[in-house]
Design a protein around this motif. Sequence first.
Motif, PDB file in Angstrom:
ATOM      1  N   TYR A 109      23.555 -15.149  29.552  1.00  0.00           N
ATOM      2  CA  TYR A 109      24.788 -15.833  29.157  1.00  0.00           C
ATOM      3  C   TYR A 109      24.719 -16.279  27.698  1.00  0.00           C
ATOM      4  CZ  TYR A 109      28.458 -19.352  29.022  1.00  0.00           C
ATOM      5  OH  TYR A 109      29.550 -20.082  28.674  1.00  0.00           O
ATOM      6  N   PHE A 110      23.616 -16.907  27.311  1.00  0.00           N
ATOM      7  CA  PHE A 110      23.492 -17.369  25.923  1.00  0.00           C
ATOM      8  C   PHE A 110      23.397 -16.205  24.950  1.00  0.00           C
ATOM      9  CE2 PHE A 110      22.043 -21.426  27.919  1.00  0.00           C
ATOM     10  CZ  PHE A 110      23.102 -22.186  27.439  1.00  0.00           C
ATOM     11  N   TYR A 111      22.787 -15.108  25.365  1.00  0.00           N
ATOM     12  CA  TYR A 111      22.732 -13.918  24.515  1.00  0.00           C
ATOM     13  C   TYR A 111      24.145 -13.382  24.270  1.00  0.00           C
ATOM     14  CZ  TYR A 111      21.847  -9.163  23.013  1.00  0.00           C
ATOM     15  OH  TYR A 111      21.839  -7.988  22.315  1.00  0.00           O
ATOM     16  N   ALA A 112      24.939 -13.294  25.326  1.00  0.00           N
ATOM     17  CA  ALA A 112      26.317 -12.826  25.175  1.00  0.00           C
ATOM     18  C   ALA A 112      27.125 -13.789  24.323  1.00  0.00           C
ATOM     19  CB  ALA A 112      26.960 -12.660  26.542  1.00  0.00           C
ATOM     20  N   TRP A 113      26.874 -15.078  24.483  1.00  0.00           N
ATOM     21  CA  TRP A 113      27.580 -16.086  23.696  1.00  0.00           C
ATOM     22  C   TRP A 113      27.237 -15.956  22.217  1.00  0.00           C
ATOM     23  CZ3 TRP A 113      26.972 -22.038  24.732  1.00  0.00           C
ATOM     24  CH2 TRP A 113      27.929 -22.726  24.028  1.00  0.00           C
ATOM     25  N   MET A 114      25.955 -15.790  21.905  1.00  0.00           N
ATOM     26  CA  MET A 114      25.521 -15.675  20.506  1.00  0.00           C
ATOM     27  C   MET A 114      26.025 -14.372  19.882  1.00  0.00           C
ATOM     28  SD  MET A 114      24.102 -18.339  19.708  1.00  0.00           S
ATOM     29  CE  MET A 114      23.779 -19.781  20.687  1.00  0.00           C
ATOM     30  N   ARG A 115      26.166 -13.328  20.670  1.00  0.00           N
ATOM     31  CA  ARG A 115      26.661 -12.044  20.168  1.00  0.00           C
ATOM     32  C   ARG A 115      28.171 -12.041  19.991  1.00  0.00           C
ATOM     33  NH1 ARG A 115      23.227  -7.826  18.673  1.00  0.00           N
ATOM     34  NH2 ARG A 115      25.105  -6.637  19.021  1.00  0.00           N
ATOM     35  N   GLY A 116      28.857 -13.109  20.439  1.00  0.00           N
ATOM     36  CA  GLY A 116      30.297 -13.229  20.260  1.00  0.00           C
ATOM     37  C   GLY A 116      31.116 -12.502  21.319  1.00  0.00           C
ATOM     38  N   ALA A 117      30.555 -12.293  22.487  1.00  0.00           N
ATOM     39  CA  ALA A 117      31.276 -11.581  23.537  1.00  0.00           C
ATOM     40  C   ALA A 117      32.440 -12.398  24.082  1.00  0.00           C
ATOM     41  CB  ALA A 117      30.331 -11.228  24.672  1.00  0.00           C
ATOM     42  N   PHE A 118      32.440 -13.704  23.884  1.00  0.00           N
ATOM     43  CA  PHE A 118      33.498 -14.544  24.428  1.00  0.00           C
ATOM     44  C   PHE A 118      34.583 -14.866  23.403  1.00  0.00           C
ATOM     45  CE2 PHE A 118      29.659 -15.870  26.907  1.00  0.00           C
ATOM     46  CZ  PHE A 118      30.011 -15.182  28.050  1.00  0.00           C
ATOM     47  N   ARG A 119      34.487 -14.339  22.200  1.00  0.00           N
ATOM     48  CA  ARG A 119      35.526 -14.560  21.167  1.00  0.00           C
ATOM     49  C   ARG A 119      36.596 -13.485  21.271  1.00  0.00           C
ATOM     50  NH1 ARG A 119      31.943 -14.352  16.522  1.00  0.00           N
ATOM     51  NH2 ARG A 119      30.235 -15.496  17.422  1.00  0.00           N
ATOM     52  N   TRP A 120      37.867 -13.874  21.208  1.00  0.00           N
ATOM     53  CA  TRP A 120      38.960 -12.925  21.337  1.00  0.00           C
ATOM     54  C   TRP A 120      39.575 -12.541  20.020  1.00  0.00           C
ATOM     55  CZ3 TRP A 120      39.998 -10.324  25.545  1.00  0.00           C
ATOM     56  CH2 TRP A 120      39.515 -10.803  26.751  1.00  0.00           C
ATOM     57  N   GLU A 121      39.004 -12.901  18.936  1.00  0.00           N
ATOM     58  CA  GLU A 121      39.605 -12.632  17.624  1.00  0.00           C
ATOM     59  C   GLU A 121      39.485 -11.193  17.215  1.00  0.00           C
ATOM     60  OE1 GLU A 121      37.427 -15.339  15.278  1.00  0.00           O
ATOM     61  OE2 GLU A 121      38.330 -17.060  16.202  1.00  0.00           O
TER      62      GLU A 121
END
Length: 122
Positions: free
Chosen positions: A110-122
């Motif tokens: 989860y933190f890896y995906a968060w740091m990679r920006g997987a949760f940003r919609w821009e």
Amino acid sequence: MEIALSLKYLPILILAMIVSVMAGVQVLVNQILGLRRPYPEKQTPYECGFTPSGEVRHRFPIKFYAIAILFLVFDVEAVFLYPWAVTFDELGLFGYLEMIVFIILLLVAYFYAWMRGAFRWE
């Protein structure tokens, strides 16, 4: 013993065969008796009741697929947590420690995906 075990599942096999035959018969009857009256409006893509606008085939950003994969990963986590919770008393300390390791691995993902920006919609 193996015969008794296979006879135990015989009603399920019979039900699956009956359902498969009925589904096949219904599809076949529809192909034979179904009405076919194609016209241009019927052949257009349907978009929630609105007239389609733009090109029918367009590319989606990869972020949609990344979010879908992340959803599946964390949905599978929930699927694994339920049987673990049901058999928690039988598993003892070993089962508890294994689930801690599993949850830690999911948190790392989860933190890896968060740091990679997987949760940003821009």
